[in-house]
Each structure stands twice: as C-alpha cells, then as structure tokens.
Design a protein around this motif. Structure first.
Motif, PDB file in Angstrom:
ATOM      1  N   ARG A  15       0.804  -1.221   0.000  1.00 17.81           N
ATOM      2  CA  ARG A  15       0.000   0.000   0.000  1.00 17.81           C
ATOM      3  C   ARG A  15       0.836   1.270   0.000  1.00 17.81           C
ATOM      4  NH1 ARG A  15      -4.374  -2.289   4.455  1.00 17.81           N
ATOM      5  NH2 ARG A  15      -5.292  -3.881   3.086  1.00 17.81           N
ATOM      6  N   GLY A  16       2.139   1.145   0.157  1.00 14.37           N
ATOM      7  CA  GLY A  16       3.032   2.289   0.041  1.00 14.37           C
ATOM      8  C   GLY A  16       2.694   3.447   0.950  1.00 14.37           C
ATOM      9  N   SER A  17       2.541   3.169   2.242  1.00 13.09           N
ATOM     10  CA  SER A  17       2.068   4.218   3.152  1.00 13.09           C
ATOM     11  C   SER A  17       3.076   5.353   3.332  1.00 13.09           C
ATOM     12  CB  SER A  17       1.727   3.617   4.520  1.00 13.09           C
ATOM     13  OG  SER A  17       2.895   3.221   5.202  1.00 13.09           O
ATOM     14  N   LEU A  18       4.339   5.118   3.017  1.00  9.20           N
ATOM     15  CA  LEU A  18       5.342   6.163   3.183  1.00  9.20           C
ATOM     16  C   LEU A  18       5.452   7.087   1.980  1.00  9.20           C
ATOM     17  CD1 LEU A  18       8.343   4.203   4.780  1.00  9.20           C
ATOM     18  CD2 LEU A  18       6.802   5.796   5.933  1.00  9.20           C
ATOM     19  N   VAL A  19       4.960   6.626   0.832  1.00  6.91           N
ATOM     20  CA  VAL A  19       5.235   7.344  -0.406  1.00  6.91           C
ATOM     21  C   VAL A  19       4.012   8.135  -0.874  1.00  6.91           C
ATOM     22  CG1 VAL A  19       6.960   5.666  -1.129  1.00  6.91           C
ATOM     23  CG2 VAL A  19       4.593   5.365  -1.852  1.00  6.91           C
ATOM     24  N   PRO A  20       4.231   9.185  -1.680  1.00  7.63           N
ATOM     25  CA  PRO A  20       3.089   9.920  -2.228  1.00  7.63           C
ATOM     26  C   PRO A  20       2.287   9.048  -3.188  1.00  7.63           C
ATOM     27  CG  PRO A  20       5.143  10.653  -3.233  1.00  7.63           C
ATOM     28  CD  PRO A  20       5.522   9.746  -2.107  1.00  7.63           C
ATOM     29  N   GLN A  21       1.014   9.311  -3.288  1.00  7.94           N
ATOM     30  CA  GLN A  21       0.129   8.522  -4.127  1.00  7.94           C
ATOM     31  C   GLN A  21      -0.255   9.309  -5.387  1.00  7.94           C
ATOM     32  OE1 GLN A  21      -0.667   5.266  -3.044  1.00  7.94           O
ATOM     33  NE2 GLN A  21       0.846   5.786  -1.481  1.00  7.94           N
ATOM     34  N   LEU A  22      -0.638   8.580  -6.420  1.00  3.11           N
ATOM     35  CA  LEU A  22      -1.040   9.236  -7.666  1.00  3.11           C
ATOM     36  C   LEU A  22      -2.232  10.168  -7.463  1.00  3.11           C
ATOM     37  CD1 LEU A  22      -0.682   6.389 -10.313  1.00  3.11           C
ATOM     38  CD2 LEU A  22       0.553   8.538 -10.262  1.00  3.11           C
ATOM     39  N   SER A  23      -3.083   9.848  -6.501  1.00  6.02           N
ATOM     40  CA  SER A  23      -4.269  10.673  -6.270  1.00  6.02           C
ATOM     41  C   SER A  23      -3.918  12.048  -5.714  1.00  6.02           C
ATOM     42  CB  SER A  23      -5.218   9.960  -5.303  1.00  6.02           C
ATOM     43  OG  SER A  23      -4.559   9.701  -4.068  1.00  6.02           O
ATOM     44  N   THR A  24      -2.792  12.148  -5.010  1.00  7.93           N
ATOM     45  CA  THR A  24      -2.405  13.424  -4.414  1.00  7.93           C
ATOM     46  C   THR A  24      -1.186  14.041  -5.088  1.00  7.93           C
ATOM     47  OG1 THR A  24      -1.075  12.248  -2.751  1.00  7.93           O
ATOM     48  CG2 THR A  24      -3.341  12.834  -2.151  1.00  7.93           C
ATOM     49  N   ASP A  25      -0.331  13.216  -5.674  1.00  9.37           N
ATOM     50  CA  ASP A  25       0.907  13.693  -6.303  1.00  9.37           C
ATOM     51  C   ASP A  25       1.077  13.055  -7.676  1.00  9.37           C
ATOM     52  OD1 ASP A  25       2.723  15.171  -4.046  1.00  9.37           O
ATOM     53  OD2 ASP A  25       1.453  13.622  -3.155  1.00  9.37           O
ATOM     54  N   PRO A  26       0.209  13.409  -8.624  1.00  8.56           N
ATOM     55  CA  PRO A  26       0.306  12.768  -9.935  1.00  8.56           C
ATOM     56  C   PRO A  26       1.600  13.116 -10.652  1.00  8.56           C
ATOM     57  CG  PRO A  26      -1.207  14.630 -10.011  1.00  8.56           C
ATOM     58  CD  PRO A  26      -0.856  14.423  -8.571  1.00  8.56           C
ATOM     59  N   VAL A  27       2.170  12.133 -11.337  1.00 10.42           N
ATOM     60  CA  VAL A  27       3.332  12.308 -12.202  1.00 10.42           C
ATOM     61  C   VAL A  27       2.985  11.649 -13.527  1.00 10.42           C
ATOM     62  CG1 VAL A  27       5.776  11.787 -12.564  1.00 10.42           C
ATOM     63  CG2 VAL A  27       4.949  12.281 -10.254  1.00 10.42           C
ATOM     64  N   THR A  28       3.245  12.343 -14.624  1.00 12.44           N
ATOM     65  CA  THR A  28       2.978  11.743 -15.929  1.00 12.44           C
ATOM     66  C   THR A  28       4.286  11.450 -16.641  1.00 12.44           C
ATOM     67  OG1 THR A  28       2.789  13.856 -17.117  1.00 12.44           O
ATOM     68  CG2 THR A  28       0.787  12.971 -16.095  1.00 12.44           C
ATOM     69  N   PRO A  81       8.472   8.276  -6.492  1.00 13.54           N
ATOM     70  CA  PRO A  81       9.065   9.381  -5.741  1.00 13.54           C
ATOM     71  C   PRO A  81       9.344   8.938  -4.302  1.00 13.54           C
ATOM     72  CG  PRO A  81       7.187  10.146  -7.007  1.00 13.54           C
ATOM     73  CD  PRO A  81       7.179   8.638  -7.080  1.00 13.54           C
ATOM     74  N   PRO A  82      10.341   9.521  -3.649  1.00 10.32           N
ATOM     75  CA  PRO A  82      10.709   9.074  -2.302  1.00 10.32           C
ATOM     76  C   PRO A  82       9.627   9.327  -1.265  1.00 10.32           C
ATOM     77  CG  PRO A  82      12.461  10.377  -3.303  1.00 10.32           C
ATOM     78  CD  PRO A  82      11.256  10.533  -4.172  1.00 10.32           C
ATOM     79  N   SER A  83       9.858   8.764  -0.085  1.00 10.91           N
ATOM     80  CA  SER A  83       8.931   8.906   1.029  1.00 10.91           C
ATOM     81  C   SER A  83       8.748  10.378   1.398  1.00 10.91           C
ATOM     82  CB  SER A  83       9.452   8.139   2.242  1.00 10.91           C
ATOM     83  OG  SER A  83       9.634   6.787   1.938  1.00 10.91           O
ATOM     84  N   GLY A 109      12.378  13.217   7.236  1.00 10.07           N
ATOM     85  CA  GLY A 109      13.170  12.025   6.938  1.00 10.07           C
ATOM     86  C   GLY A 109      13.230  11.766   5.451  1.00 10.07           C
ATOM     87  N   GLY A 110      12.142  12.090   4.738  1.00  8.84           N
ATOM     88  CA  GLY A 110      12.120  11.956   3.289  1.00  8.84           C
ATOM     89  C   GLY A 110      12.581  10.590   2.817  1.00  8.84           C
ATOM     90  N   GLY A 111      13.397  10.576   1.782  1.00  9.91           N
ATOM     91  CA  GLY A 111      13.877   9.315   1.221  1.00  9.91           C
ATOM     92  C   GLY A 111      14.702   8.484   2.175  1.00  9.91           C
ATOM     93  N   THR A 112      15.265   9.111   3.215  1.00  9.13           N
ATOM     94  CA  THR A 112      16.043   8.336   4.177  1.00  9.13           C
ATOM     95  C   THR A 112      15.152   7.540   5.131  1.00  9.13           C
ATOM     96  OG1 THR A 112      16.246  10.180   5.747  1.00  9.13           O
ATOM     97  CG2 THR A 112      17.969   9.961   4.077  1.00  9.13           C
ATOM     98  N   LEU A 113      13.836   7.722   5.047  1.00  2.68           N
ATOM     99  CA  LEU A 113      12.935   6.843   5.792  1.00  2.68           C
ATOM    100  C   LEU A 113      12.926   5.447   5.178  1.00  2.68           C
ATOM    101  CD1 LEU A 113       9.870   9.241   6.217  1.00  2.68           C
ATOM    102  CD2 LEU A 113      11.393   8.477   8.063  1.00  2.68           C
ATOM    103  N   HIS A 114      12.961   5.392   3.851  1.00  3.38           N
ATOM    104  CA  HIS A 114      12.759   4.105   3.178  1.00  3.38           C
ATOM    105  C   HIS A 114      14.018   3.524   2.573  1.00  3.38           C
ATOM    106  CE1 HIS A 114      12.476   6.499  -0.677  1.00  3.38           C
ATOM    107  NE2 HIS A 114      13.278   5.512  -1.018  1.00  3.38           N
ATOM    108  N   TRP A 115      15.115   4.291   2.498  1.00  3.28           N
ATOM    109  CA  TRP A 115      16.260   3.811   1.726  1.00  3.28           C
ATOM    110  C   TRP A 115      16.877   2.570   2.351  1.00  3.28           C
ATOM    111  CZ3 TRP A 115      21.733   6.282   2.138  1.00  3.28           C
ATOM    112  CH2 TRP A 115      22.026   6.623   3.460  1.00  3.28           C
ATOM    113  N   GLY A 116      17.627   1.839   1.541  1.00  9.63           N
ATOM    114  CA  GLY A 116      18.291   0.647   2.043  1.00  9.63           C
ATOM    115  C   GLY A 116      19.557   0.951   2.816  1.00  9.63           C
TER     116      GLY A 116
END
Length: 565
Positions: A56-69, A97-99, A103-110
């Motif tokens: 469900r990608g709870s950390l990341v932006p969703q297409l419904s709120t942050d569309p990217v084409t 796109p990152p979380s 924390g941004g992308g450092t929330l999810h990065w490996g």
C-alpha cells in the motif's frame, strides 16, 4: 497576515534535515515545511508490515495526491506514470518518488552509502579523452562538475562520522588498506563503525567473485553495526528498504539531523504542509518567502530572506517551474536516473534472504566509473555490481518470479515453498547520461487536488543504456553460475520503470548562469537568497547511489550560508 521567519527549509530529507540542523545549531531560527506527516515513534516500532509499507506504500506519495505523468518522447502523449512497474512489485518506494514526511527518502532507503570517485566528477573529460569527441552523441548535454572530489572529501568525512556509516576503508591518504575497496579515492580516515555482519549467502558471492578474478569488498552502509550516537546496532531483521527502522539502526535524517535540530529549540516543523509557490520581489531577483497549503488545506504565506528548497530533485524542479523561476530555460533539463538490471538466482542451499539488511552485502567495483574495460558493446562508463543477499520479504519475492511463472495456484505454492528461502539477487546501477531528449516539465492538463500542475517526465532508455544492461547481465550471469545457481533470470530489458528514486540533474549546478540553475553551493543564479539543493544539483550521475553525495553537498551549503566556507 504574512508571517516572517529567519529561515525557511522546505523538505526535511537527506539535504533539508542536515541544513536545518546546521542552521539551528548556529542559533538560526528555522521554520521547516514538509508535505508529509511527522512519523511517530509508534510507527517505527510497529513497522514490520509488508502490506502497509510495501503493497500500500504508506510512506510514499500517491497518484491521487501527487500525480506524475510520463512519455517516451516529445511526440508521445503523456499518461500517468505506471509506478507499479518492473519485477519488484507494487508500491515499494524504489520506482516511485521518495517517502514524504520528515526524513524523506532516508525513511525508506536501504542505506547504501557511497562516495563518488574522483573520476565521477570528470566524466565528460575522461570519456572524450578516451573515446573521442563524437562518443557521447550530438544530443548530449554532459559537462564536468564545477567542483572535484577533493572539495567534497571533508564533507564526505563529516557525513560518515556525524551521521554514522559502517564500512572498511580501502585508501587512507593514498595508502591501500586491506579489506576495503581497492578502487576508492583517498580518504583522510576510515569509517566510524566496522562493517555489518554479512548476510548468509554473501560469502558465496564474494568467493565466486574472487575465483573469477574480481576484488569484492563489503558495502559501505548507513546502518549501524554497533551502537553509535543516536543509532542502535542492527538486529538483522530484514525489513530495511521501504520500511522504517524499529530500533533506529538505519541512518535517517528523521532520527539524526531532525532530532538534533529540534533539541536546539530553534526548529519548528509544520508537517502536512505543501508549498506551491516561491515568492519573489518585484524584480524577481530576490526571494521573499513561500506560499503553502497547510494541513487543513488553507492557503498561507511565510516570508524570509533565506529559503532552502530541499525536496526530491523532481519536486524541486516542479516547484521552480510552477513559480516561473526559469529565465534561462534550464530548470528540468538533464534528467538522469539509474537502470538497475535486477537479476535473481536460486541457490542450491538456503540463503535465508529475510534475515539481513539490504546492505549486508559484498560489492565488486572492478567495472565501475572509468574502470570500464574496452568493449565491443560501446559502453562508455561503468557500474557497481552488488550482491542482494537480504531484505527480501515474501510479498516482494512473490512479485519477482521467473518469466512465465504463475502467481497463484498449486504450481505457485510448490515453487515458492521450495525456493523462497534460496533466493539471491545481484544488481548494478547503470547511470544514464544527460541529453536534450530527457527532461521534466509541467504537464499541460493534469493537476493535483489543489489545481497545481503535475510533473511530466519525458524519458526513454537510450541505445547506450540498453547496451550497458546487456554487458553487465553477462557478468552477473557468470557470477551466479560460479555460485552454483540452479536458476537465473533478469528483469525485462529495457526496464519498464522510469523512476529509480535516484533521479538527479534537473536543477544543475554550474559556474555559468546561462547554462546552469544554481551555483556550487545550491544558490539560485536567478533569485538571491533561494537555495535549491539535493540530487538535482548533479551535473552527472555516478554508478553509485547518490545519497551520501547529496549529504556532503548539504553540509557544504550549510557552511556557505553560515559563512564558514
């Protein structure tokens, strides 16, 4: 009524967290705006939920709120980007796109924590000297960096020791050190923590690589191998990339820089706040502040003489374009990303890939950067090759089956039951080159929930990208065979995705205001007092992960703002 702040930081990820920390420690009062939520300690503690974070990608932006084409070229019609593309599955923040949230992308990065090599800063010069002026093609926009490795080395060192990185040095002040990378550029000292304990199957990978004549070493990792400052020693739970860390072993600006900034009393965080415009004076040459939608959707404005835009490279560029800060037409140009060339093997014995972090791994760097051998494939620049021995959860694994396999029924149950515990991955990171063909701009028709224009990506994989994928697949297949793999398959070539979370270049740094967006410190050429920082500053992309270079640049920017550079 317009509020006023001493400094504004937009986005509290790898760059913004560091800059906010450095400014607040120096006594500057900072208001930080982030479009995501402030994640709670409880979320970190109860994070072993693959459905929530992966499916469900709870950390990341969703297409419904942050569309990217996305579209392949100028002649195509853009459509909503198929984020759930490629063999890695659903809403994992690898091809997204990152979380969002502090924390941004450092929330999810490996946690792969790399310095660029000296040659990475001189990519164009090296390629032209070696292969000739015509090697890059007429559509190339490649340039060398305006700074070099020696300029960033003190800041690489600061990132490793201030934030915490585990690893083994290979080159201290020009002296080779056994156990580290034989290819790294000189460092002034080693890492603050010893390397992580290797995942179960990584020894098999390293041994196979050595038998083939390569020089494997352990991956530098932003995951603590022992207690260090605010970090706790890793428990090897196997839930790293795409997940929060329940013991704070994984370095994240949320638990390092942001917490340190909060402790000064000089940082105010306004979460769930979406900046939609950068405000300027009547001349357009001086920043005034930002306008944003607050957590209730109300339009607000806050002014300051110092504004730092520190979001994801593409979001930084979208915000500049939406604010009409693009007098020279360079914003959004030079889009670059990585193609990973994911390959998966089934080993003859249990690898238990659920038992270790992604970066409890070995790496071979023999083919990276300008170490790329002469070849008939036309490959100009190399890539790191990394073992993926851990951090593989069941749902993710179920999305990465051999071609032609069913994902349901008796056949699936039989195959998965027999092979999940024996899976092993190998990947590389082939950097795309900047080109007039690959860029981002504002979509002319698609908007978000507030009526703001969506970002549009124009990108396709080049002939060089495809040739490099084929070249490195042969090497990875040879390693897998030497490991005794009983099955081996690769992701489709070219990849189905167009985002890797390693996007860079779209607000390039440079000395010439006519051909770049920001200077070496990230300050806008067009608008004084406005800093636009992060991976978007990169003139070229390395075969390494970009995060530690982003962190080093953030420390450089902070020193410049505070007059210490």
């Amino acid at each position: 009524m317009v509020e006023r702040a001493e400094a504004i930081v937009v986005g509290l990820g790898a760059s913004g967290g560091i800059i906010a920390e450095q400014l607040t420690k120096a006594g500057v009062s900072v208001v930080a705006l982030d479009k995501g939520p402030m994640h709670t300690s409880e979320e970190f503690r109860l994070k072993h939920d693959e459905v929530k974070y992966y499916s469900r990608g709870s950390l990341v932006p969703q297409l419904s709120t942050d569309p990217v084409t996305w579209r392949a070229d100028d002649n195509s019609t853009a459509r909503l980007l198929p984020w759930a593309a490629g063999v890695r599955g659903n809403s994992e923040p690898l091809h997204l796109p990152p979380s969002i949230g502090p924390g941004g992308g450092t929330l999810h990065w490996g946690g792969a924590s790399w310095r660029h090599r000296d040659s990475d800063f001189r990519m164009k010069s090296i390629i032209v000297d070696r292969f000739g002026e015509d090697a890059l093609g007429s559509d190339s926009t490649m340039v060398d960096w305006p700074i070099g490795y020696d300029d960033l080395e003190p800041y690489y060192d600061k990132a490793e020791w201030e934030l915490g990185v585990s690893g083994a040095a290979g080159n201290i002040n020009g002296e080779h050190v056994e156990g580290g990378s034989p290819f790294e550029s000189p460092r002034t000292r080693g890492f603050p923590m010893r390397p992580l304990r290797r995942a179960p199957a990584d020894d098999r990978f390293a041994a196979a690589a050595e038998r083939l004549g390569y020089h494997p070493f352990q991956q530098p990792a932003a995951v603590a191998s022992e207690d260090y400052k605010s970090l706790k020693g890793c428990e090897y739970c196997g839930f790293c990339h795409g997940f929060l860390c329940h013991v704070n072993a994984k370095q994240s600006s949320r638990i390092t820089s942001v917490e340190a900034a909060l402790s000064t009393g000089n940082l105010e965080i306004r979460a769930n706040s979406r900046v939609f415009r950068i405000e300027r004076d009547a001349s357009g040459r001086r920043v005034l502040g930002v306008s944003y939608f607050d957590e209730n959707g109300l339009e607000r404005r806050i002014d300051s003489d110092l504004v730092v835009i520190a979001c994801y490279a593409l979001e930084n560029s979208r915000l500049l374009l939406a604010s009409d800060i693009n007098a020279n037409g360079q914003v959004g140009r030079n889009f670059m990303t990585h193609s990973f060339g994911w390959c998966t093997a089934v080993l003859p014995e249990n690898s238990n890939p659920f038992m270790a972090p992604l970066v409890a791994a070995s790496v071979i760097d023999d083919f990276n950067c300008d170490g790329m051998p002469d070849n008939d494939d036309g490959v100009l620049w190399g890539s790191v090759i990394t073992s993926i021995p851990g951090d593989l959860q069941p749902i993710e694994a179920a999305h990465n089956l051999p071609p032609g396999s069913k994902r349901w029924g008796a056949d699936f149950i039989e195959w998965f039951g027999a092979n999940y515990r024996r899976l092993f991955g190998i990947h590389n990171q082939i950097p795309t080159f900047p080109s007039v063909r690959n860029y981002v701009d504002l979509d002319p028709t698609v908007t978000d929930q507030y009526g703001q224009p969506a970002l549009r990506i124009t990108h396709d994989w080049s002939t060089h990208d495809r040739a490099a994928l084929g070249y490195f697949e042969k090497i990875k297949r040879d390693i897998a065979e030497e490991m005794g793999a009983v099955q081996f398959w690769s992701e489709p070539t070219p990849p189905l995705y167009h985002l890797s979370t390693h996007e860079v270049g779209t607000h390039r740094m440079g000395l010439d205001p006519a051909t770049s967006v920001v200077d070496v410190y990230g300050e806008s050429h067009e608008c004084r007092g406005l800093y636009v920082v992060g991976g978007g500053q990169f003139p070229t992309l390395s075969g390494y992960n970009p995060t530690q270079t982003i962190q080093a640049l953030a420390y450089l920017t902070a020193d410049h703002i505070l007059g210490r550079r």
